[in-house]
Design a protein around this motif. Structure first.
Motif, short mmCIF file in Angstrom:
data_model
loop_
_atom_site.label_atom_id
_atom_site.label_comp_id
_atom_site.label_asym_id
_atom_site.label_seq_id
_atom_site.Cartn_x
_atom_site.Cartn_y
_atom_site.Cartn_z
N THR A 107 0.83 -1.21 0.00
CA THR A 107 0.00 0.00 0.00
C THR A 107 0.86 1.25 0.00
OG1 THR A 107 -1.75 -1.16 1.21
CG2 THR A 107 -1.82 1.24 1.22
N TYR A 108 1.91 1.26 0.84
CA TYR A 108 2.84 2.39 0.84
C TYR A 108 3.52 2.52 -0.52
CZ TYR A 108 2.60 3.04 5.94
OH TYR A 108 2.19 3.30 7.22
N GLY A 109 3.93 1.39 -1.09
CA GLY A 109 4.62 1.43 -2.37
C GLY A 109 3.76 2.06 -3.47
N VAL A 110 2.48 1.70 -3.48
CA VAL A 110 1.57 2.20 -4.51
C VAL A 110 1.21 3.67 -4.26
CG1 VAL A 110 -0.74 1.96 -5.49
CG2 VAL A 110 0.65 -0.07 -5.05
N THR A 111 0.84 4.01 -3.02
CA THR A 111 0.34 5.35 -2.72
C THR A 111 1.43 6.40 -2.57
OG1 THR A 111 0.29 4.84 -0.34
CG2 THR A 111 -1.72 4.42 -1.60
N LEU A 112 2.60 6.00 -2.07
CA LEU A 112 3.67 6.97 -1.83
C LEU A 112 4.71 6.99 -2.95
CD1 LEU A 112 4.34 6.51 2.00
CD2 LEU A 112 3.24 8.46 0.89
N PHE A 113 5.14 5.81 -3.36
CA PHE A 113 6.22 5.74 -4.34
C PHE A 113 5.73 5.58 -5.77
CE2 PHE A 113 8.08 4.54 -0.31
CZ PHE A 113 9.31 5.17 -0.32
N GLY A 114 4.41 5.46 -5.96
CA GLY A 114 3.87 5.36 -7.31
C GLY A 114 4.14 4.06 -8.00
N GLU A 115 4.37 2.97 -7.24
CA GLU A 115 4.61 1.66 -7.84
C GLU A 115 3.30 1.08 -8.35
OE1 GLU A 115 8.30 0.89 -4.72
OE2 GLU A 115 6.58 -0.46 -4.71
N SER A 116 3.39 0.15 -9.27
CA SER A 116 2.19 -0.36 -9.95
C SER A 116 1.97 -1.84 -9.67
CB SER A 116 2.29 -0.13 -11.46
OG SER A 116 3.42 -0.83 -11.98
N LEU A 117 0.69 -2.22 -9.65
CA LEU A 117 0.28 -3.62 -9.53
C LEU A 117 -0.77 -3.91 -10.60
CD1 LEU A 117 -0.32 -3.88 -5.66
CD2 LEU A 117 1.72 -4.61 -6.89
N ARG A 118 -0.84 -5.16 -11.01
CA ARG A 118 -1.91 -5.54 -11.94
C ARG A 118 -3.25 -5.53 -11.21
NH1 ARG A 118 1.00 -10.79 -14.68
NH2 ARG A 118 2.03 -9.73 -16.41
N SER A 119 -4.29 -5.17 -11.92
CA SER A 119 -5.64 -5.16 -11.36
C SER A 119 -6.55 -5.97 -12.27
CB SER A 119 -6.13 -3.72 -11.20
OG SER A 119 -6.10 -3.03 -12.45
N GLY A 120 -7.85 -5.72 -12.18
CA GLY A 120 -8.81 -6.48 -12.99
C GLY A 120 -8.90 -7.93 -12.55
N TRP A 121 -8.93 -8.84 -13.50
CA TRP A 121 -9.09 -10.25 -13.16
C TRP A 121 -7.85 -10.81 -12.47
CZ3 TRP A 121 -6.09 -14.34 -14.75
CH2 TRP A 121 -5.19 -14.11 -15.79
N TRP A 122 -6.74 -10.08 -12.53
CA TRP A 122 -5.54 -10.51 -11.81
C TRP A 122 -5.73 -10.51 -10.30
CZ3 TRP A 122 -1.68 -12.82 -14.26
CH2 TRP A 122 -1.47 -12.55 -15.61
N LEU A 123 -6.76 -9.79 -9.85
CA LEU A 123 -7.02 -9.76 -8.41
C LEU A 123 -7.37 -11.14 -7.87
CD1 LEU A 123 -9.09 -6.46 -8.05
CD2 LEU A 123 -6.76 -6.88 -7.25
#
Length: 290
Positions: free
Chosen positions: A240-256
């Motif tokens: 969560t910190y990586g995505v919200t603070l550092f702008g890192e990306s994760l796959r979404s959609g059906w990958w969840l």
């Protein structure tokens, strides 16, 4: 590859430290819970000091890992600390692992592989603008306070689980601050820029607070309650910190879907492994005679 290697070394050191600290903290009277006397009591125990030594080793390895890789990649790897520590302990003490323990090892390993492959974390920046830390610190503080207040109303494993999650949040914040602090070295500022960064001192405060919460979690209940919350909580909050603070990306959609399956496998494996006598410090049962 360097970040993955040092993340694995961090996981092994942290897992071993948790077992040693659990053995020491389990002997502390309930009256000393959430008091500084808890730490004074533990300082007299060599096994606890050995665990702290491994924490220091883990901190150095973690700093290298975070300096060379995204936080959303490095922190989730730490979930292997339980199976790695269990395997090392079984070799050191010449104790055969039970089938349930091997199932736990397989569950955590497969869950991590599935979750990381599905999420494919990456990208992001090395540092965080100062103003973006303000809402993050406020939300983290409120969340931690709520967990601690709630835990005071409970006993046993329920308290251990909540304090384990609170400790996980503290360790995740420590990792985020550590990554932001060490980025000063890569940006040409050198050691002077590092020691003048508030993130370095915030990391120290967050780390000490997380360590204090972890000791109380280990004292309050069993590893089965605290370790899964600590392990999974640290990984998920760090992402969560990586995505919200550092702008890192994760796959979404059906990958969840495969990502959630991976988390479920890790959680089930952590619970199974935390029950092992090698993790709790109990004497393992004698092998069956065929």
């Amino acid at each position: 590859m360097i970040s993955v290697l040092f993340a694995v070394l961090t996981a092994i050191s942290n897992g071993s430290a948790s077992v040693l600290q659990r053995r020491a903290a389990s002997t502390v009277p309930d009256a000393e819970a959430m008091h500084l006397s808890l730490i004074r009591h533990l300082l007299r125990k060599k096994v606890w000091l050995a665990g702290i030594g491994l924490v220091v080793v883990a901190a150095v390895c973690q700093a290298v890992a975070l300096a060379t890789g995204p936080i959303a990649v490095v922190q989730p790897i730490f979930v292997i600390e339980l199976p790695a520590t269990l395997l090392i302990a079984s070799c050191a003490f010449r104790v055969r692992l039970s089938r349930s323990a091997w199932r736990g090892v397989a569950s955590v390993t497969c869950g991590l592989a599935l979750g990381m492959a599905a999420a494919a974390p990456g990208g992001g920046s090395e540092s965080v603008p100062g103003y973006r830390w303000i809402p993050a610190l406020i939300v983290t503080g409120v969340f931690e306070a709520a967990l601690i207040i709630w835990s005071r109303r409970l006993r046993g494993n329920a308290r251990a689980a909540l304090l384990g999650l609170a400790a996980a949040c503290g360790y995740a914040l420590t990792a985020a601050l550590m990554k932001d602090a060490v980025s000063r070295l890569d940006n040409g500022g050198g050691v002077l820029a590092l020691v003048s960064a508030w993130q370095l001192y915030g990391m120290a405060v967050a780390g000490v607070g997380a360590l204090f919460l972890l000791q109380n979690a280990l004292q309050a209940g069993s590893l089965v309650a605290s370790q899964p919350m600590l392990t999974l909580g640290d990984a998920l909050i760090s992402i969560t910190y990586g995505v919200t603070l550092f702008g890192e990306s994760l796959r979404s959609g059906w990958w969840l879907l495969p990502e959630l399956i991976g988390v479920a496998l890790i959680a089930a494996g952590c619970v199974e492994l935390a029950r092992s006598p090698l993790m709790t410090g109990a004497k393992p049962p004698p092998p069956r005679v065929r």
